[in-house]
Design a protein around this motif. Structure first.
Motif, PDB file in Angstrom:
ATOM      1  N   SER A 181     -18.298 -50.046   7.894  1.00  0.00           N
ATOM      2  CA  SER A 181     -17.221 -49.550   6.718  1.00  0.00           C
ATOM      3  C   SER A 181     -17.746 -47.909   6.491  1.00  0.00           C
ATOM      4  O   SER A 181     -16.870 -46.954   6.515  1.00  0.00           O
ATOM      5  N   GLU A 182     -19.124 -48.031   6.136  1.00  0.00           N
ATOM      6  CA  GLU A 182     -19.622 -46.779   5.642  1.00  0.00           C
ATOM      7  C   GLU A 182     -19.507 -45.701   6.801  1.00  0.00           C
ATOM      8  O   GLU A 182     -19.325 -44.527   6.375  1.00  0.00           O
ATOM      9  N   ILE A 183     -19.883 -45.970   7.928  1.00  0.00           N
ATOM     10  CA  ILE A 183     -19.873 -45.231   9.128  1.00  0.00           C
ATOM     11  C   ILE A 183     -18.524 -44.716   9.262  1.00  0.00           C
ATOM     12  O   ILE A 183     -18.121 -43.441   9.636  1.00  0.00           O
ATOM     13  N   PHE A 184     -17.459 -45.459   9.476  1.00  0.00           N
ATOM     14  CA  PHE A 184     -16.193 -45.075   9.742  1.00  0.00           C
ATOM     15  C   PHE A 184     -15.589 -44.251   8.439  1.00  0.00           C
ATOM     16  O   PHE A 184     -14.822 -43.255   8.798  1.00  0.00           O
ATOM     17  N   TYR A 185     -15.898 -44.482   7.325  1.00  0.00           N
ATOM     18  CA  TYR A 185     -15.614 -43.588   5.972  1.00  0.00           C
ATOM     19  C   TYR A 185     -16.218 -42.257   6.177  1.00  0.00           C
ATOM     20  O   TYR A 185     -15.636 -41.297   6.094  1.00  0.00           O
ATOM     21  N   ARG A 186     -17.569 -41.993   6.626  1.00  0.00           N
ATOM     22  CA  ARG A 186     -18.015 -40.862   6.740  1.00  0.00           C
ATOM     23  C   ARG A 186     -17.403 -39.976   7.753  1.00  0.00           C
ATOM     24  O   ARG A 186     -17.395 -38.728   7.859  1.00  0.00           O
ATOM     25  N   GLU A 187     -17.295 -40.686   8.673  1.00  0.00           N
ATOM     26  CA  GLU A 187     -16.781 -39.973  10.262  1.00  0.00           C
ATOM     27  C   GLU A 187     -15.277 -39.633   9.840  1.00  0.00           C
ATOM     28  O   GLU A 187     -14.819 -38.325  10.283  1.00  0.00           O
ATOM     29  N   ALA A 188     -14.541 -40.221   9.062  1.00  0.00           N
ATOM     30  CA  ALA A 188     -13.160 -39.937   8.711  1.00  0.00           C
ATOM     31  C   ALA A 188     -13.095 -38.813   7.733  1.00  0.00           C
ATOM     32  O   ALA A 188     -12.472 -38.018   7.948  1.00  0.00           O
ATOM     33  N   LEU A 189     -14.218 -38.887   6.769  1.00  0.00           N
ATOM     34  CA  LEU A 189     -14.189 -37.672   5.995  1.00  0.00           C
ATOM     35  C   LEU A 189     -14.495 -36.363   6.708  1.00  0.00           C
ATOM     36  O   LEU A 189     -14.241 -35.246   6.565  1.00  0.00           O
ATOM     37  N   ALA A 190     -15.529 -36.324   7.545  1.00  0.00           N
ATOM     38  CA  ALA A 190     -15.785 -35.348   8.452  1.00  0.00           C
ATOM     39  C   ALA A 190     -14.830 -34.709   9.309  1.00  0.00           C
ATOM     40  O   ALA A 190     -14.878 -33.616   9.476  1.00  0.00           O
ATOM     41  N   MET A 191     -13.944 -35.786   9.944  1.00  0.00           N
ATOM     42  CA  MET A 191     -12.683 -35.343  10.704  1.00  0.00           C
ATOM     43  C   MET A 191     -11.708 -34.849   9.735  1.00  0.00           C
ATOM     44  O   MET A 191     -10.635 -34.300  10.239  1.00  0.00           O
ATOM     45  N   GLY A 192     -11.637 -35.062   8.429  1.00  0.00           N
ATOM     46  CA  GLY A 192     -10.633 -34.465   7.439  1.00  0.00           C
ATOM     47  C   GLY A 192      -9.403 -35.392   7.421  1.00  0.00           C
ATOM     48  O   GLY A 192      -8.450 -34.960   7.362  1.00  0.00           O
ATOM     49  N   LEU A 193      -9.728 -36.673   7.859  1.00  0.00           N
ATOM     50  CA  LEU A 193      -8.485 -37.649   8.235  1.00  0.00           C
ATOM     51  C   LEU A 193      -7.779 -37.851   6.921  1.00  0.00           C
ATOM     52  O   LEU A 193      -6.648 -38.238   6.930  1.00  0.00           O
ATOM     53  N   GLY A 194      -8.397 -37.672   5.853  1.00  0.00           N
ATOM     54  CA  GLY A 194      -7.674 -38.006   4.397  1.00  0.00           C
ATOM     55  C   GLY A 194      -7.312 -36.768   3.775  1.00  0.00           C
ATOM     56  O   GLY A 194      -6.756 -36.966   2.453  1.00  0.00           O
TER      57      GLY A 194
END
Length: 293
Positions: free
Chosen positions: A74-87
């Motif tokens: 979950s932490e990995i997906f969360y960080r990668e989503a933030l890095a990609m600007g998905l939120g």
């Protein structure tokens, strides 16, 4: 070719290639710490406690390993989503993060207990919040105007009997209305008999029958037996309530100050819509007509 582009496998491969390209481009600029995930003993204990509350037993060693791996995933997906600007454009994510920050500011704004002098000053400044209302104990005899040709005359007849010592329990008209209240505030009396009735009772002299007093139900003959005037309580009497209000106000003030400090770091620009259409825009006859009005 079009049939091939509609295949789900092709979509998956395109998505995978896009993600790989994004990861490859962003990976070089990331700091080493952003790739490091630390799982503390406290986090492991929290995961185990959550499992125990759900399943009413502690997790096995394998189950605990699975919980940790799920947390890391979950932490990995969360960080990668933030890095990609998905939120960035997701209002749900934005509101959730804003709410978490507000909760954090609530925790940070918790202050040490105030002195009695501070609480006394707060009580004096906000006296209306803690004022004790008047309290009345009374008995009433009900008269239904629809059952009597001359309700006023009947009320005076019953009032004479009551002042002569007649039993109030055998006088008046039968109804579901309560016969009276003990140590009730005007607000409590108003809930049963209406505001005008409650206000009228504050002017009655205790100790003898008075009336008639009108309510939405009809007429009432009333005897106030005890009356406690409205008063301002001492701090010792309402200390817990004053402390709770003091903390709530200080928390709100601290949150507002924190927001103002953060607000100063940002420039907010309100873009105005252009009055004239840009070159190449199509202006309909309806729009022209509205602009001319």
């Amino acid at each position: 070719m079009r049939k091939l582009l509609r295949e789900p496998l092709i979509h998956f491969l395109i998505l995978g290639a896009t993600l790989f390209l994004v990861f490859d481009l962003t990976g070089e600029t990331e700091q080493a710490g952003e790739r490091r995930i630390v799982v503390t003993p406290a986090q492991v204990e929290q995961l185990a406690a959550q499992f125990s509350r759900t399943w009413l037993r502690p997790p096995t060693s394998d189950e605990l390993d699975g919980l940790v791996e799920r947390y890391v995933r979950s932490e990995i997906f969360y960080r990668e989503a933030l890095a990609m600007g998905l939120g960035q454009d997701d209002p749900y994510v934005r509101n959730r993060l804003a709410l978490k920050l507000e909760v954090l500011l609530d925790d940070l704004s918790a202050e040490a207990a105030p002195s009695d002098t501070e609480l006394a000053d707060f009580l004096a400044t906000h006296a209306e919040r803690f004022a004790k209302p008047a309290r009345l104990t009374f008995r009433q005899v009900y008269l239904n105007p629809e059952r009597h040709p001359d309700p006023a005359a009947e009320a005076q007849r019953l009032l004479g009997l009551l002042r002569s010592g007649a039993d109030p329990g055998v006088l008046g008209d039968v109804s579901m209305i309560i016969p009276g209240l003990d140590a009730a505030s005007p607000a409590e009396i108003a809930r049963h008999f209406g505001e005008k009735f409650a206000d009228a009772l504050l002017d009655l002299e205790p100790g003898h029958w008075s009336g008639p007093v009108r309510s939405p139900y009809g007429l009432h003959l009333v005897r106030v037996t005890q009356r406690q005037s409205a008063r301002q309580p001492a701090l010792a009497e309402v200390r817990d309530a004053v402390l709770a209000e003091w903390r709530d106000q200080r928390r709100r003030e601290a949150k507002e100050q924190a927001y103002r400090r953060l607000r100063e770091r940002y420039e907010v620009v309100m873009e105005q819509e252009s009055a004239a259409p840009a070159r190449g825009d199509v202006v309909t006859p309806q729009a022209q007509a509205q602009a001319g009005q």
